[in-house]
Enzyme design. Structure first.
Site, PDB file in Angstrom:
ATOM      1  N   ALA A  67       0.643  -0.979  -0.377  1.00 62.62           N
ATOM      2  CA  ALA A  67       0.044   0.368   0.172  1.00 62.62           C
ATOM      3  C   ALA A  67       0.665   1.296  -0.303  1.00 62.62           C
ATOM      4  O   ALA A  67       2.584   0.789   0.442  1.00 62.62           O
ATOM      5  CB  ALA A  67      -1.249  -0.354   1.307  1.00 62.62           C
ATOM      6  N   GLY A 110       0.676  -4.989   1.136  1.00 58.29           N
ATOM      7  CA  GLY A 110      -0.205  -4.901  -0.206  1.00 58.29           C
ATOM      8  C   GLY A 110      -0.094  -6.237  -1.490  1.00 58.29           C
ATOM      9  O   GLY A 110      -1.394  -5.917  -1.886  1.00 58.29           O
ATOM     10  N   GLU A 113      -0.236  -9.317  -0.418  1.00 58.63           N
ATOM     11  CA  GLU A 113      -2.099  -9.312  -1.101  1.00 58.63           C
ATOM     12  C   GLU A 113      -2.429  -9.261  -1.790  1.00 58.63           C
ATOM     13  O   GLU A 113      -3.242 -10.428  -1.957  1.00 58.63           O
ATOM     14  CB  GLU A 113      -2.339  -8.345   0.578  1.00 58.63           C
ATOM     15  CG  GLU A 113      -1.656  -8.570   2.245  1.00 58.63           C
ATOM     16  CD  GLU A 113      -2.420  -7.656   3.039  1.00 58.63           C
ATOM     17  OE1 GLU A 113      -1.752  -6.507   2.914  1.00 58.63           O
ATOM     18  OE2 GLU A 113      -2.329  -7.812   4.026  1.00 58.63           O
ATOM     19  N   GLU A 133       4.841  -5.049   6.957  1.00 55.63           N
ATOM     20  CA  GLU A 133       4.072  -4.455   7.877  1.00 55.63           C
ATOM     21  C   GLU A 133       4.283  -3.332   9.383  1.00 55.63           C
ATOM     22  O   GLU A 133       4.319  -2.243   9.567  1.00 55.63           O
ATOM     23  CB  GLU A 133       2.261  -4.272   7.743  1.00 55.63           C
ATOM     24  CG  GLU A 133       2.395  -4.510   6.298  1.00 55.63           C
ATOM     25  CD  GLU A 133       1.817  -5.213   6.057  1.00 55.63           C
ATOM     26  OE1 GLU A 133       2.372  -5.558   6.332  1.00 55.63           O
ATOM     27  OE2 GLU A 133       1.219  -5.188   4.700  1.00 55.63           O
TER      28      GLU A 133
HETATM   29  N1  CAA Z   1       4.742   3.300  -0.091  1.00 51.82           N
HETATM   30  C1  CAA Z   1       5.119   4.725  -1.320  1.00 51.82           C
HETATM   31  N2  CAA Z   1       5.950   4.622  -1.955  1.00 51.82           N
HETATM   32  C2  CAA Z   1       6.571   3.393  -1.611  1.00 51.82           C
HETATM   33  C3  CAA Z   1       6.513   2.061  -1.048  1.00 51.82           C
HETATM   34  C4  CAA Z   1       5.153   1.696  -0.834  1.00 51.82           C
HETATM   35  N3  CAA Z   1       5.234   1.161  -0.671  1.00 51.82           N
HETATM   36  N4  CAA Z   1       7.039   1.206  -1.959  1.00 51.82           N
HETATM   37  C5  CAA Z   1       8.505   1.825  -2.735  1.00 51.82           C
HETATM   38  N5  CAA Z   1       8.081   3.111  -2.414  1.00 51.82           N
HETATM   39  C6  CAA Z   1       8.877   4.272  -3.334  1.00 51.82           C
HETATM   40  C7  CAA Z   1       9.656   4.895  -2.724  1.00 51.82           C
HETATM   41  O1  CAA Z   1       9.621   5.503  -1.212  1.00 51.82           O
HETATM   42  C8  CAA Z   1      11.064   5.413  -3.698  1.00 51.82           C
HETATM   43  O2  CAA Z   1      10.296   6.524  -3.857  1.00 51.82           O
HETATM   44  P1  CAA Z   1      11.532   7.638  -4.026  1.00 51.82           P
HETATM   45  O3  CAA Z   1      12.783   7.230  -5.213  1.00 51.82           O
HETATM   46  O4  CAA Z   1      10.619   8.961  -4.025  1.00 51.82           O
HETATM   47  O5  CAA Z   1      12.751   7.868  -2.639  1.00 51.82           O
HETATM   48  C9  CAA Z   1      10.704   4.681  -4.577  1.00 51.82           C
HETATM   49  O6  CAA Z   1       9.545   3.719  -3.806  1.00 51.82           O
HETATM   50  C10 CAA Z   1      12.136   3.173  -5.301  1.00 51.82           C
HETATM   51  O7  CAA Z   1      12.131   2.789  -3.520  1.00 51.82           O
HETATM   52  P2  CAA Z   1      13.277   2.357  -2.660  1.00 51.82           P
HETATM   53  O8  CAA Z   1      14.756   3.133  -2.918  1.00 51.82           O
HETATM   54  O9  CAA Z   1      13.065   2.129  -1.210  1.00 51.82           O
HETATM   55  O10 CAA Z   1      13.802   1.176  -3.491  1.00 51.82           O
HETATM   56  P3  CAA Z   1      15.049   0.309  -2.106  1.00 51.82           P
HETATM   57  O11 CAA Z   1      15.416  -0.908  -3.644  1.00 51.82           O
HETATM   58  O12 CAA Z   1      15.644   0.573  -2.088  1.00 51.82           O
HETATM   59  O13 CAA Z   1      13.671  -0.828  -1.277  1.00 51.82           O
HETATM   60  C11 CAA Z   1      11.667  -2.230  -0.952  1.00 51.82           C
HETATM   61  C12 CAA Z   1      12.731  -1.682  -2.266  1.00 51.82           C
HETATM   62  C13 CAA Z   1      12.599  -3.033   0.085  1.00 51.82           C
HETATM   63  C14 CAA Z   1      10.513  -2.853  -1.228  1.00 51.82           C
HETATM   64  C15 CAA Z   1      11.567  -0.402   0.284  1.00 51.82           C
HETATM   65  O14 CAA Z   1      11.493   0.321  -1.079  1.00 51.82           O
HETATM   66  C16 CAA Z   1      10.330  -0.869   0.781  1.00 51.82           C
HETATM   67  O15 CAA Z   1      10.146  -0.733   2.285  1.00 51.82           O
HETATM   68  N6  CAA Z   1       9.332  -0.641   0.775  1.00 51.82           N
HETATM   69  C17 CAA Z   1       7.916  -0.367   1.384  1.00 51.82           C
HETATM   70  C18 CAA Z   1       7.497  -1.900   1.907  1.00 51.82           C
HETATM   71  C19 CAA Z   1       6.520  -1.973   2.941  1.00 51.82           C
HETATM   72  O16 CAA Z   1       6.587  -1.732   3.976  1.00 51.82           O
HETATM   73  N7  CAA Z   1       5.008  -2.148   2.263  1.00 51.82           N
HETATM   74  C20 CAA Z   1       3.925  -2.098   3.234  1.00 51.82           C
HETATM   75  C21 CAA Z   1       3.153  -1.198   3.026  1.00 51.82           C
HETATM   76  S1  CAA Z   1       1.877  -1.346   4.432  1.00 51.82           S
HETATM   77  C22 CAA Z   1       0.393  -2.274   3.634  1.00 51.82           C
HETATM   78  O17 CAA Z   1       1.152  -2.585   2.385  1.00 51.82           O
HETATM   79  C23 CAA Z   1      -0.601  -2.679   4.238  1.00 51.82           C
HETATM   80  C24 CAA Z   1      -1.785  -3.344   4.412  1.00 51.82           C
HETATM   81  O18 CAA Z   1      -1.528  -4.494   4.033  1.00 51.82           O
HETATM   82  C25 CAA Z   1      -2.845  -3.278   2.727  1.00 51.82           C
END
Ligand code: CAA
Length: 259
Positions: A67, A110, A113, A133
């Site tokens: 998400a 998500g 999911e 998460e």
């Molecule tokens: N939401 C918003 N933006 C996101 C994102 C997310 N879930 N995942 C990645 N991005 C964005 C980053 O902010 C970044 O944007 P900027 O360039 O503007 O800074 C861009 O995508 C590239 O990401 P990274 O620079 O972080 O790339 P990386 O290769 O270093 O890392 C990653 C990749 C490990 C996937 C890391 O991006 C990450 O940990 N992302 C979040 C994963 C996460 O926590 N997901 C769960 C979300 S909550 C949820 O899903 C609730 C539910 O059950 C519905």
């Protein structure tokens, strides 16, 4: 079907539609609009008689990284309640046609999911699945605790959800979360090939079989067997049942029309 965050090809291959998530810079983070677009596209494709199977894919780097955290960060519980984002997911879940997720790279939160909401998952060798998460102070909200526990069992789901660790495609295969792993350059082709194999079958039988398997996760055995039996009987009202059995008798390939 013109959307901002997804691309839809209703005939990517004969009788197969392809939905591609298209927010590459954000690793296909699932904002509310993108999820609404998937829901609307699936609704239209589910109604389209030319479509028998639907494939959902991201790109090589990410299926979806979860998400959209930036969209959620400032919200309070009442904002979340009012947005009612998961009703969109409930509608996606009601898709009658078989859904295949083609996963390469990140399928997190998500994203994992969404893949699990599909009926089958074809993964590239670079696929990484996780429910991270907990690392941002919450927990899965789009079915992660329920679907993961059913797919991989309690102790693995507990470890994934409570530590937020990612698992590799190999581990996902071993856990029974995915159908198969292919080299990264082939993951979409393989998902479309699997879709084509299913699209050759009788579409109504595929839909009712899908519905019956899904019922196995919601009902006890007696009720599930009754449900299955009724769907089985119902298929004898279809022309495809006559065609399928007649073709067997005549030793020829059946031509199914979804009727
Ligand atoms: N939401 C918003 N933006 C996101 C994102 C997310 N879930 N995942 C990645 N991005 C964005 C980053 O902010 C970044 O944007 P900027 O360039 O503007 O800074 C861009 O995508 C590239 O990401 P990274 O620079 O972080 O790339 P990386 O290769 O270093 O890392 C990653 C990749 C490990 C996937 C890391 O991006 C990450 O940990 N992302 C979040 C994963 C996460 O926590 N997901 C769960 C979300 S909550 C949820 O899903 C609730 C539910 O059950 C519905």
């Amino acid at each position: 079907m013109d959307f901002q965050y997804i691309k839809v090809d209703p005939q990517a291959k004969k009788n197969i539609a392809l939905i591609r998530l298209n927010r590459p810079k954000e690793l296909n983070a699932l904002n509310l609009q993108l999820m609404g677009e998937i829901r609307d596209a699936l609704h239209t494709l589910d109604e389209d008689d030319r479509v028998r199977v639907i494939v959902i894919a991201g790109n090589e780097r990410a299926f979806a990284a979860g998400a959209d955290i930036k969209e959620m960060a400032g919200k309070d519980a009442i904002d979340m309640l009012k947005a009612d984002q998961f009703s969109t997911w409930d509608q996606i879940r009601k898709t009658r046609k078989p859904l295949i997720a083609a996963v390469s790279g990140f399928a997190l939160g998500g994203g994992c999911e969404l893949a699990m909401t599909c009926d089958m998952i074809v993964a590239s060798e670079t696929a990484r699945f996780g429910q991270p998460e907990i690392k941002i102070g919450v927990m899965p909200g789009a079915g992660g605790t329920q679907r993961l526990a059913r797919a991989v069992g309690k102790v693995r789901a507990m470890e994934m959800v409570l530590t937020g660790k990612f698992i590799t495609a190999e581990e996902a295969l071993q856990y029974g979360l995915i159908n198969r792993i292919v080299p990264v350059e082939l993951y979409l082709r393989e998902a479309l090939r699997l879709a084509a194999e299913i699209a050759e079958m009788a579409p109504l039988a595929a839909q009712l079989a899908k519905e019956s398997i899904r019922a196995a996760f919601n009902t006890g055995l007696d009720e599930g067997l009754r449900f299955e039996r009724k769907n089985f009987y119902l298929l004898f009202a279809s022309k495809d049942q006559k065609e399928g059995m007649q073709a067997f008798v005549e030793k020829r390939k059946a031509q199914f029309r979804g009727e």
